[in-house]
Motif scaffolding. Structure first.
Motif, PDB file in Angstrom:
ATOM      1  N   LEU A   1     -17.930  85.891  15.692  1.00  0.00           N
ATOM      2  CA  LEU A   1     -18.071  84.595  16.039  1.00  0.00           C
ATOM      3  C   LEU A   1     -17.845  83.223  16.598  1.00  0.00           C
ATOM      4  CD1 LEU A   1     -21.524  83.941  13.542  1.00  0.00           C
ATOM      5  CD2 LEU A   1     -22.123  85.210  15.461  1.00  0.00           C
ATOM      6  N   ASP A   2     -16.706  82.844  16.308  1.00  0.00           N
ATOM      7  CA  ASP A   2     -15.668  81.867  16.590  1.00  0.00           C
ATOM      8  C   ASP A   2     -14.800  82.375  18.166  1.00  0.00           C
ATOM      9  OD1 ASP A   2     -16.030  80.870  13.977  1.00  0.00           O
ATOM     10  OD2 ASP A   2     -14.063  81.578  12.827  1.00  0.00           O
ATOM     11  N   ASP A   3     -15.612  83.433  17.828  1.00  0.00           N
ATOM     12  CA  ASP A   3     -14.888  83.929  19.559  1.00  0.00           C
ATOM     13  C   ASP A   3     -15.600  83.508  20.545  1.00  0.00           C
ATOM     14  OD1 ASP A   3     -12.461  84.866  17.884  1.00  0.00           O
ATOM     15  OD2 ASP A   3     -12.509  87.422  18.166  1.00  0.00           O
ATOM     16  N   VAL A   4     -16.802  84.010  20.496  1.00  0.00           N
ATOM     17  CA  VAL A   4     -18.270  83.425  21.348  1.00  0.00           C
ATOM     18  C   VAL A   4     -17.734  82.008  21.510  1.00  0.00           C
ATOM     19  CG1 VAL A   4     -19.961  83.569  20.240  1.00  0.00           C
ATOM     20  CG2 VAL A   4     -19.588  84.937  22.502  1.00  0.00           C
ATOM     21  N   LYS A   5     -18.027  81.384  20.124  1.00  0.00           N
ATOM     22  CA  LYS A   5     -17.903  80.082  20.370  1.00  0.00           C
ATOM     23  C   LYS A   5     -16.681  78.947  21.098  1.00  0.00           C
ATOM     24  CE  LYS A   5     -19.247  78.805  15.922  1.00  0.00           C
ATOM     25  NZ  LYS A   5     -18.938  78.010  14.823  1.00  0.00           N
ATOM     26  N   LYS A   6     -15.297  79.689  20.743  1.00  0.00           N
ATOM     27  CA  LYS A   6     -14.016  79.747  21.869  1.00  0.00           C
ATOM     28  C   LYS A   6     -14.689  79.767  23.416  1.00  0.00           C
ATOM     29  CE  LYS A   6     -11.430  79.620  17.714  1.00  0.00           C
ATOM     30  NZ  LYS A   6     -10.113  80.779  17.511  1.00  0.00           N
ATOM     31  N   ALA A   7     -14.905  81.007  23.410  1.00  0.00           N
ATOM     32  CA  ALA A   7     -15.192  81.503  24.846  1.00  0.00           C
ATOM     33  C   ALA A   7     -16.149  80.754  25.333  1.00  0.00           C
ATOM     34  CB  ALA A   7     -15.456  82.796  24.869  1.00  0.00           C
ATOM     35  N   THR A   8     -17.050  80.342  24.800  1.00  0.00           N
ATOM     36  CA  THR A   8     -17.980  79.035  25.646  1.00  0.00           C
ATOM     37  C   THR A   8     -17.157  78.051  25.657  1.00  0.00           C
ATOM     38  OG1 THR A   8     -20.037  80.156  24.114  1.00  0.00           O
ATOM     39  CG2 THR A   8     -20.288  77.663  25.323  1.00  0.00           C
ATOM     40  N   TYR A   9     -16.679  76.748  25.155  1.00  0.00           N
ATOM     41  CA  TYR A   9     -15.604  76.201  25.698  1.00  0.00           C
ATOM     42  C   TYR A   9     -14.758  76.595  26.850  1.00  0.00           C
ATOM     43  CZ  TYR A   9     -17.695  73.174  22.266  1.00  0.00           C
ATOM     44  OH  TYR A   9     -18.057  71.775  21.583  1.00  0.00           O
TER      45      TYR A   9
ATOM     46  N   GLY B   1     -14.762  74.939  30.526  1.00  0.00           N
ATOM     47  CA  GLY B   1     -13.717  74.065  30.869  1.00  0.00           C
ATOM     48  C   GLY B   1     -13.018  74.490  32.143  1.00  0.00           C
ATOM     49  N   LEU B   2     -13.857  75.047  33.273  1.00  0.00           N
ATOM     50  CA  LEU B   2     -13.415  75.520  34.283  1.00  0.00           C
ATOM     51  C   LEU B   2     -13.314  74.460  35.076  1.00  0.00           C
ATOM     52  CD1 LEU B   2     -14.238  79.474  34.304  1.00  0.00           C
ATOM     53  CD2 LEU B   2     -12.362  78.857  34.115  1.00  0.00           C
ATOM     54  N   PRO B   3     -12.887  74.943  36.216  1.00  0.00           N
ATOM     55  CA  PRO B   3     -12.904  73.725  37.269  1.00  0.00           C
ATOM     56  C   PRO B   3     -14.030  73.995  37.700  1.00  0.00           C
ATOM     57  CG  PRO B   3     -10.934  74.552  37.623  1.00  0.00           C
ATOM     58  CD  PRO B   3     -11.288  75.443  36.498  1.00  0.00           C
ATOM     59  N   ALA B   4     -14.841  72.707  38.853  1.00  0.00           N
ATOM     60  CA  ALA B   4     -16.871  72.794  39.504  1.00  0.00           C
ATOM     61  C   ALA B   4     -16.930  73.740  40.030  1.00  0.00           C
ATOM     62  CB  ALA B   4     -17.246  71.498  39.468  1.00  0.00           C
ATOM     63  N   GLU B   5     -15.744  74.353  40.661  1.00  0.00           N
ATOM     64  CA  GLU B   5     -15.661  75.104  42.330  1.00  0.00           C
ATOM     65  C   GLU B   5     -15.750  76.788  41.490  1.00  0.00           C
ATOM     66  OE1 GLU B   5     -11.297  72.908  41.679  1.00  0.00           O
ATOM     67  OE2 GLU B   5     -13.668  72.824  41.779  1.00  0.00           O
TER      68      GLU B   5
END
Length: 362
Positions: free
Chosen positions: A98-106, A110-114
């Motif tokens: 659960l913690d890992d998927v939350k971090k992966a969501t951020y 957090g990726l650039p728009a492009e």
């Protein structure tokens, strides 16, 4: 990092280009430090007001540590009948997952728009991978303050090839780790409907397709004027939802039209809710309930729902076992893909989608 871009918040095409076409989403607007909510996001008064919040009420929290206890089974079925929502703890899904998927969501948001834009409707190499904002912007009179990535699961091979590398492994692990919990919940719920064994056909009907969303609700300048997600019920069989510790999910209560109950974040808990497909299959015994997410003026919020669904080609209707005692069907047989298309071709509108499957009395 705020986008180094100047846009006119009063120019609708400028806004659409920045938020949708360029892939900045509402996260981009939030990070520009805007002080006033753009008019496209101002919801009608009736959509933003929750006139009656029920602070003394809460949906059930069920301890799943004793999987086979009859009292646990009864609690699950009672919650599905009365509330349509409940939280589970000691559910067997590792907290690290659960913690890992939350971090992966951020990580993804957090990726650039492009980078995110590569997965937009116009650019994605597959309809099964979709980055977007709001719900259905082309038909909404007012937009919702949310960005999302939607991932329809076909196979591990397709996920490896097409899902964003920054989050694919963590989302796959979350989905796999939730399977035992999902199957156990459905076995219990089916038993109360006199379905004593879930054979391959029933399993396929209940869980034949799976979609996961990762949702991002950025800080909003005027949260009282908009919504994170408007009033709706899910079209799934079951929804398995991981929310962070910010809060903001509300479900329709039992005390009338304007009664809303907050679903408080509980560390390590997973929220379960009944979807329209199971309400239809249970002939209304289990309830899919309206819910909504408020916008937040001080914190970013994320959530990760897994939608467990019938397959698009399946026909859904009251299960024969639910009608075996002579009970009259409330719903007709409908092609699930038709039901889902009906849901996605309009803005969020509470529980109106389920009327699509209702038998009309003349």
């Amino acid at each position: 990092m705020a986008p180094a871009i100047s846009i006119s918040l009063d120019d609708s095409s400028d806004m659409t280009d920045f938020v949708i076409n360029q892939g900045h989403g509402v996260k981009g607007l939030s990070e520009m430090g805007i002080k006033t909510l753009p008019k496209q996001y101002i919801q009608p008064m009736e959509e933003r007001l929750m006139t009656k919040i029920e602070p003394q009420e809460s949906i059930p929290v069920i301890d799943m540590s004793k999987w086979d206890d009859i009292q646990v089974a009864d609690s699950i079925c009672d919650a599905a009948e009365k509330w349509g929502f409940f939280q589970v703890v000691n559910h067997g899904v590792p907290l690290q997952v659960l913690d890992d998927v939350k971090k992966a969501t951020y990580g993804f948001f957090g990726l650039p728009a492009e980078e995110k834009r590569k997965y937009s409707k116009e650019n994605s190499s597959s309809n099964n991978v979709r980055f977007g904002t709001s719900f259905t912007p082309q038909v909404e009179k007012a937009l919702e303050w949310k960005d999302y990535l939607s991932l329809f699961y076909v196979s591990d091979e397709e996920a490896a090839a097409l899902w964003p590398p920054v989050c694919k492994d963590q989302i796959l692990e979350y989905m796999k780790s939730s399977k035992i919990l999902i199957n156990h919940l459905l076995q219990v719920l089916m038993k109360r409907l006199n379905v004593n064994e879930i054979d391959q056909t029933k399993q396929s009907l209940l869980t034949g397709s799976v979609r996961t969303n990762i949702n991002y609700y950025p800080i909003c300048p005027n949260p009282e004027l908009t919504v994170g997600v408007g009033r709706h019920s899910d079209v799934s069989t079951l929804t398995v939802l991981l929310q962070d510790n910010v809060g903001g999910l509300y479900v329709r209560g039992n005390e009338g039209e304007d009664s809303w109950i907050h679903v408080p974040p509980i560390n390590g808990a997973i929220v379960i809710n009944i979807g329209d497909a199971l309400q239809i299959m249970s002939n209304g015994r289990y309830r899919s309930v309206e819910h909504r997410v408020t916008a937040n003026g001080s914190s970013n919020r994320i959530s990760v729902p897994i939608f467990v669904n019938p397959r698009p080609q399946d026909t859904i209707g009251p299960l024969p076992e639910t009608l075996a005692n002579g009970e009259k069907p409330i719903y007709k047989q409908v092609l699930y893909s038709d039901y889902v298309k009906h849901f996605f071709r309009k803005a969020h509108d509470g529980k109106k989608t389920v009327d699509f499957a209702k038998i009309t009395e003349f």
